[in-house]
Motif scaffolding. Structure first.
Motif, short mmCIF file in Angstrom:
data_model
loop_
_atom_site.label_atom_id
_atom_site.label_comp_id
_atom_site.label_asym_id
_atom_site.label_seq_id
_atom_site.Cartn_x
_atom_site.Cartn_y
_atom_site.Cartn_z
N ALA A 285 0.80 -1.17 -0.05
CA ALA A 285 -0.15 0.09 -0.10
C ALA A 285 0.83 1.17 -0.07
N GLU A 286 2.18 1.21 0.71
CA GLU A 286 2.75 2.45 0.95
C GLU A 286 3.88 2.43 -0.02
N ASN A 287 4.45 1.37 -0.63
CA ASN A 287 5.51 1.47 -1.43
C ASN A 287 5.29 1.17 -2.91
N SER A 288 4.48 0.61 -3.28
CA SER A 288 4.35 0.00 -4.63
C SER A 288 4.01 1.21 -5.47
N PRO A 289 4.78 1.08 -6.97
CA PRO A 289 4.54 2.12 -7.97
C PRO A 289 3.17 2.49 -8.19
N LYS A 290 3.27 3.82 -8.86
CA LYS A 290 1.89 4.28 -9.19
C LYS A 290 1.00 3.45 -10.12
N ASN A 291 1.59 2.39 -11.05
CA ASN A 291 0.94 1.81 -11.82
C ASN A 291 0.60 0.35 -11.53
N PHE A 292 1.03 0.36 -10.10
CA PHE A 292 0.78 -1.14 -9.76
C PHE A 292 -0.48 -1.44 -9.26
N HIS A 293 -1.19 -2.50 -9.96
CA HIS A 293 -2.48 -3.02 -9.85
C HIS A 293 -2.69 -4.26 -9.50
N GLU A 294 -1.93 -5.17 -9.15
CA GLU A 294 -2.09 -6.68 -9.12
C GLU A 294 -1.33 -7.34 -8.17
N LEU A 295 -1.78 -8.13 -7.15
CA LEU A 295 -1.09 -8.58 -6.29
C LEU A 295 -1.61 -10.07 -5.74
N LYS A 296 -0.82 -10.94 -5.87
CA LYS A 296 -1.09 -12.30 -5.67
C LYS A 296 -0.05 -12.94 -4.69
N PHE A 297 -0.58 -13.54 -3.81
CA PHE A 297 0.36 -13.98 -2.48
C PHE A 297 -0.23 -15.21 -2.38
N HIS A 298 0.83 -16.10 -1.83
CA HIS A 298 0.46 -17.64 -1.26
C HIS A 298 1.01 -17.67 0.13
N ASN A 299 0.20 -18.41 0.81
CA ASN A 299 0.45 -18.80 2.28
C ASN A 299 0.58 -17.64 2.99
N TYR A 300 -0.16 -16.75 2.95
CA TYR A 300 -0.52 -15.43 3.98
C TYR A 300 -1.95 -15.42 4.49
N TYR A 301 -2.78 -15.62 3.67
CA TYR A 301 -4.40 -15.46 4.21
C TYR A 301 -4.46 -15.88 5.38
N ALA A 302 -4.26 -17.01 5.84
CA ALA A 302 -4.62 -17.66 7.11
C ALA A 302 -4.29 -16.97 8.23
N GLU A 303 -3.33 -16.11 8.18
CA GLU A 303 -2.80 -15.33 9.47
C GLU A 303 -3.48 -13.88 9.48
N LEU A 304 -4.10 -13.47 8.19
CA LEU A 304 -4.74 -12.21 8.13
C LEU A 304 -6.12 -12.18 8.97
N ASP A 305 -6.15 -11.01 9.77
CA ASP A 305 -7.77 -10.61 10.37
C ASP A 305 -8.45 -9.73 9.68
N VAL A 306 -9.44 -9.40 10.11
CA VAL A 306 -10.57 -8.31 9.52
C VAL A 306 -9.66 -6.96 9.87
N GLU A 307 -9.12 -6.69 10.72
CA GLU A 307 -8.57 -5.39 10.78
C GLU A 307 -7.19 -5.17 9.93
N ASP A 308 -6.37 -6.13 9.56
CA ASP A 308 -5.38 -6.17 8.67
C ASP A 308 -6.01 -5.97 7.19
N LEU A 309 -6.96 -6.65 6.64
CA LEU A 309 -7.47 -6.44 5.65
C LEU A 309 -8.08 -4.74 5.59
N LYS A 310 -8.96 -4.29 6.62
CA LYS A 310 -9.65 -3.08 6.45
C LYS A 310 -8.62 -2.05 6.63
N SER A 311 -7.38 -2.11 7.26
CA SER A 311 -6.35 -1.35 7.24
C SER A 311 -5.69 -1.33 5.88
N PHE A 312 -5.47 -2.33 5.40
CA PHE A 312 -4.90 -2.20 3.96
C PHE A 312 -5.80 -1.38 3.06
N PHE A 313 -7.21 -1.81 2.82
CA PHE A 313 -7.87 -1.23 1.69
C PHE A 313 -8.21 0.10 2.13
N ILE A 314 -7.93 0.94 3.31
CA ILE A 314 -8.10 2.05 3.61
C ILE A 314 -6.97 2.89 3.01
#
Length: 326
Positions: free
Chosen positions: A253-282
């Motif tokens: 969210a804070e460092n990716s270039p201005k044209n960045f628009h796609e993120l795929k990641f493996h083996n991370y979802y299980a450790e995320l909670d609602v607040e993590d996602l909400k903070s990222f989306f904001i």
């Protein structure tokens, strides 16, 4: 016997269904024998490149043109090639297309041959190499030549290699990373030095598919975003990395270039909670310019609670996330 009609030949050749070697010989007798034996061979197609080339050569020009026009086989002005373990057979013919070949894919599982022949393809734009070895301790001196080759027009590189080849991939990136736009590494290693080579030598990269091992931290990911200013998409495999999912999202969210628009990641979802996602989306919503993000979670396991679904749906509706796959 060559004067027998097709029905008779079909009956005779039918008895040779398990004798592939004899049927291959029948291909070369004349056109009628070729037509009859081909029908039997294609009942259970399991042919090498050499055999397929023989079959194609025996076809009438009308059939060859049909295959060319439908993209089933390559036209004489060769532009791309996929070669499996037996590619050694076609190297002499391949060398004739050194000026026109722009895409080369090599896949091997058991038999491996020198790759020195590829250095003549000066106009190569895409190179895919996937090699696996039964005995990784075997000496593969011939493969080291690859690190010395330079392809000034190379735009896409996809490598899937054993651990011991990591230094060779690094050296190859040093020589060819300047113009790369897409790089995929599925090397069976921690990818530490490979990712650092991406950071140091691939400034024009738009798409990166890589592995983050235990020695890779958020600092390297920040540096990749800083150096690769044209990056639009990244896919990260987590293999023992201490980089948490929360930190990963924050860095994106804070460092990716201005044209960045796609993120795929493996083996991370299980450790995320609602607040993590909400903070990222904001944080993503506040970016300027604000681009819709394609977010793709891989290997999610069973964690799909209603709260997370709700926050995901909320930000999908307002366009912060364009497509979300869980």
């Amino acid at each position: 016997m060559s004067q027998l009609d097709a029905d008779c030949l079909n009956e005779i050749f039918g008895c040779l269904e398990k004798d592939k070697a004899t049927l291959y010989s029948c291909l070369l007798v004349n056109r009628l024998w070729c037509q009859v034996s081909v029908r039997i061979l294609w009942k259970e197609p399991n042919a090498s490149t050499k055999v397929l080339n023989t079959l194609i050569i025996c076809l009438p020009d009308e059939s060859k043109n049909f295959l060319y026009s439908n993209g089933i086989i390559l036209a004489p002005n060769l532009k791309s090639l996929y070669a499996s373990d037996d590619y050694l057979y076609i190297i002499p013919s391949l060398m004739k297309h050194s000026d026109t070949l722009i895409k080369l894919s090599i896949k091997g599982e058991e038999n491996h041959w020198p790759l020195s022949f590829i250095k003549v393809f000066n106009n190569l734009q895409e190179l895919n190499i996937s090699l696996s070895f039964i005995n990784e301790d075997e000496d593969f001196e011939y493969f080291k030549d690859l690190q010395h080759f330079t392809f000034p027009h190379l735009r896409k590189l996809n490598v899937n290699l054993p651990t011991k080849f990591e230094p060779i991939v690094v050296k190859f990136l040093e020589n060819n990373g300047e113009n790369l736009e897409e790089f995929q590494s599925r090397c069976k290693c921690k990818n530490s030095s490979i990712n650092r080579a991406v950071n140091d030598h691939c400034p024009k990269l738009k798409s990166l598919h890589t592995i983050f091992g235990e020695n890779l931290s958020g600092l390297l990911l920040r540096n990749i975003f800083k150096k690769c200013k044209k990056l639009e998409s990244i896919e990260i495999f987590r293999r023992g990395s201490n980089l948490s999912g929360k930190e990963l999202l924050k860095i994106v969210a804070e460092n990716s270039p201005k044209n960045f628009h796609e993120l795929k990641f493996h083996n991370y979802y299980a450790e995320l909670d609602v607040e993590d996602l909400k903070s990222f989306f904001i944080s993503w919503k506040k970016r300027n310019p604000q681009k819709s993000l394609t977010l793709n979670f891989k290997n999610v396991g069973s964690k799909k609670n209603n709260e997370m679904k709700e926050i995901i749906n909320e930000y999908e509706k307002i366009g912060v996330i364009k497509i979300l796959k869980v």
